[in-house]
Design a protein around this motif. Sequence first.
Motif, short mmCIF file in Angstrom:
data_model
loop_
_atom_site.label_atom_id
_atom_site.label_comp_id
_atom_site.label_asym_id
_atom_site.label_seq_id
_atom_site.Cartn_x
_atom_site.Cartn_y
_atom_site.Cartn_z
N ALA A 96 -4.36 5.32 11.56
CA ALA A 96 -3.79 6.54 11.60
C ALA A 96 -4.19 7.76 12.24
CB ALA A 96 -3.66 6.73 10.40
N LEU A 97 -3.12 8.38 12.96
CA LEU A 97 -3.90 9.81 13.60
C LEU A 97 -2.86 10.64 12.80
CD1 LEU A 97 -2.80 9.34 17.67
CD2 LEU A 97 -4.85 8.80 16.45
N MET A 98 -4.06 11.68 12.26
CA MET A 98 -3.24 12.38 11.05
C MET A 98 -4.27 13.76 10.95
SD MET A 98 -3.55 11.51 7.45
CE MET A 98 -5.44 11.10 6.96
N PRO A 99 -3.23 14.35 11.56
CA PRO A 99 -4.25 15.64 11.95
C PRO A 99 -4.75 16.95 10.58
CG PRO A 99 -2.42 15.99 13.54
CD PRO A 99 -2.32 14.71 12.52
N LEU A 100 -5.07 17.39 10.62
CA LEU A 100 -5.54 17.99 8.96
C LEU A 100 -5.00 18.59 7.97
CD1 LEU A 100 -7.95 18.32 7.02
CD2 LEU A 100 -8.60 20.41 8.07
N ALA A 101 -4.31 18.97 8.86
CA ALA A 101 -2.91 19.89 8.77
C ALA A 101 -1.74 18.69 7.86
CB ALA A 101 -2.54 20.88 9.63
N GLU A 102 -1.74 17.86 8.30
CA GLU A 102 -1.26 16.63 7.65
C GLU A 102 -1.25 15.49 6.89
OE1 GLU A 102 0.77 14.90 11.17
OE2 GLU A 102 1.55 17.05 11.87
N THR A 103 -2.10 15.90 6.36
CA THR A 103 -3.74 15.33 5.62
C THR A 103 -2.38 15.11 3.77
OG1 THR A 103 -5.67 16.14 5.94
CG2 THR A 103 -5.22 14.94 3.64
N ASP A 104 -2.17 13.69 4.37
CA ASP A 104 -2.17 12.41 3.20
C ASP A 104 -2.66 11.73 2.90
OD1 ASP A 104 0.26 9.88 2.42
OD2 ASP A 104 1.44 11.53 2.55
N ALA A 105 -2.82 11.37 1.01
CA ALA A 105 -3.62 10.74 0.33
C ALA A 105 -4.02 9.18 0.56
CB ALA A 105 -3.87 11.27 -1.32
N SER A 106 -2.12 8.43 0.51
CA SER A 106 -2.04 7.23 0.76
C SER A 106 -2.53 7.13 1.69
CB SER A 106 -0.51 6.92 0.60
OG SER A 106 0.25 7.35 1.45
N VAL A 107 -2.14 7.46 3.31
CA VAL A 107 -2.77 6.80 4.46
C VAL A 107 -4.87 6.77 4.23
CG1 VAL A 107 -3.37 7.78 6.81
CG2 VAL A 107 -0.91 8.29 5.22
N ILE A 108 -5.15 8.55 3.86
CA ILE A 108 -6.61 8.13 4.10
C ILE A 108 -6.98 6.53 2.81
CG2 ILE A 108 -8.37 9.39 3.03
CD1 ILE A 108 -7.46 11.33 3.19
N GLY A 109 -6.22 6.77 1.59
CA GLY A 109 -6.91 5.21 0.65
C GLY A 109 -6.44 4.10 1.68
N ASP A 110 -5.33 4.50 2.39
CA ASP A 110 -5.02 2.67 3.42
C ASP A 110 -6.09 2.86 4.27
OD1 ASP A 110 -3.34 0.59 3.25
OD2 ASP A 110 -2.92 1.47 5.60
N LEU A 111 -6.81 3.64 5.16
CA LEU A 111 -7.44 3.57 6.34
C LEU A 111 -9.22 3.06 5.13
CD1 LEU A 111 -6.78 6.90 7.86
CD2 LEU A 111 -6.75 4.78 8.58
N PHE A 112 -9.57 3.60 4.67
CA PHE A 112 -10.75 3.18 4.40
C PHE A 112 -10.16 1.34 3.35
CE2 PHE A 112 -11.90 7.42 5.05
CZ PHE A 112 -13.64 7.29 4.88
N GLN A 113 -9.79 1.78 2.76
CA GLN A 113 -9.32 0.32 2.16
C GLN A 113 -9.20 -0.51 3.42
OE1 GLN A 113 -6.05 -0.66 0.16
NE2 GLN A 113 -6.36 -2.14 -1.48
N VAL A 114 -9.07 -0.43 4.14
CA VAL A 114 -9.01 -2.14 5.24
C VAL A 114 -9.28 -2.00 6.31
CG1 VAL A 114 -7.59 -2.30 7.80
CG2 VAL A 114 -5.69 -1.64 5.46
N ASN A 115 -10.46 -0.41 7.12
CA ASN A 115 -11.48 -0.88 7.69
C ASN A 115 -12.89 -0.60 6.79
OD1 ASN A 115 -9.70 -0.04 9.08
ND2 ASN A 115 -9.79 1.79 9.72
N VAL A 116 -13.10 -0.62 5.39
CA VAL A 116 -14.07 -0.24 4.83
C VAL A 116 -14.33 -0.59 3.67
CG1 VAL A 116 -15.71 1.42 3.46
CG2 VAL A 116 -14.53 1.93 6.18
N THR A 117 -13.15 -1.13 3.07
CA THR A 117 -13.56 -2.44 1.78
C THR A 117 -13.29 -3.30 1.97
OG1 THR A 117 -12.68 0.21 0.48
CG2 THR A 117 -12.33 -2.62 -0.52
N ALA A 118 -11.73 -3.73 2.66
CA ALA A 118 -11.93 -5.27 2.81
C ALA A 118 -13.35 -5.32 4.15
CB ALA A 118 -10.72 -5.52 4.10
N PRO A 119 -13.75 -5.20 4.69
CA PRO A 119 -14.80 -5.63 5.30
C PRO A 119 -15.80 -5.96 4.38
CG PRO A 119 -14.03 -4.29 7.18
CD PRO A 119 -13.05 -3.91 5.81
#
Length: 254
Positions: A96-119
């Motif tokens: 996800a390309l997401m500048p700080l000004a457009e930060t969205d909690a759900s996008v952050i959560g999904d990134l970490f779930q797929v890229n960190v939690t799942a592995p």
Amino acid sequence: MPSSTHQHFSDHVAIVTGAGSGIGRATTVALAEAGARVLGVGRRREALEETARVHPNIATLPLDLRGEDAAGEVVAAAVERWGRIDLLVNNAGALALMPLAETDASVIGDLFQVNVTAPSLLAHAALPHLKRSSGSIVNVSSTYGHRPLAGGAHYAATKSALEQLTRSWALELAAEGVRVNAVAPGPTETNVMAAAGLPEEVIREVRTSERERIPAGRIGLPEDVADWILRIADPRGAHLTGQVLTVDGGLELS
């Protein structure tokens, strides 16, 4: 076809996530051609079936790794079919390309779930079997796991986390004979940006900019990365653990 240096996976069992396309498909096929029996995991059934048609050593499991007990289902499928696990390739990832000004909690959560939690959960579920086989884990990071990415800080942060997991697990598991390493690809010809919802025009602009900054003069191919995943996972490399290998055509030098 893999080179003769890759003929040491005969009778080994591997799990590869994100096997429906790109680096995951290339790795799945390369392992199968090198003699491994491979369980390819991904969300898209038709894409997985296309991967499986390349080689008879490939079985597939369509599954969303964010689902409850997904890791247990993946490991159980491999063990029930082949009775062991020698290699886990944590390749599936979200961008996800997401500048700080457009930060969205759900996008952050999904990134970490797929890229960190799942592995992490997959490694946990596979660990008893990897201990028995003196197997290994290869995590697929990114060159942006250790260099900044303006407009994509949270994606880069997940890959940085994956690299630190790699080093920490390697230290934790070395005495038990389980190796943990990572490959960090640079820009590679995959559909990851399209899957992230970027318009075709933006993708072309990004690719042009990336190509101009890569000293080797080209975007990487999935096979470039798959080749190094096999090299790192080669059972003969028993003394290699805790390493992050960047495969980016020299981008991190520029």
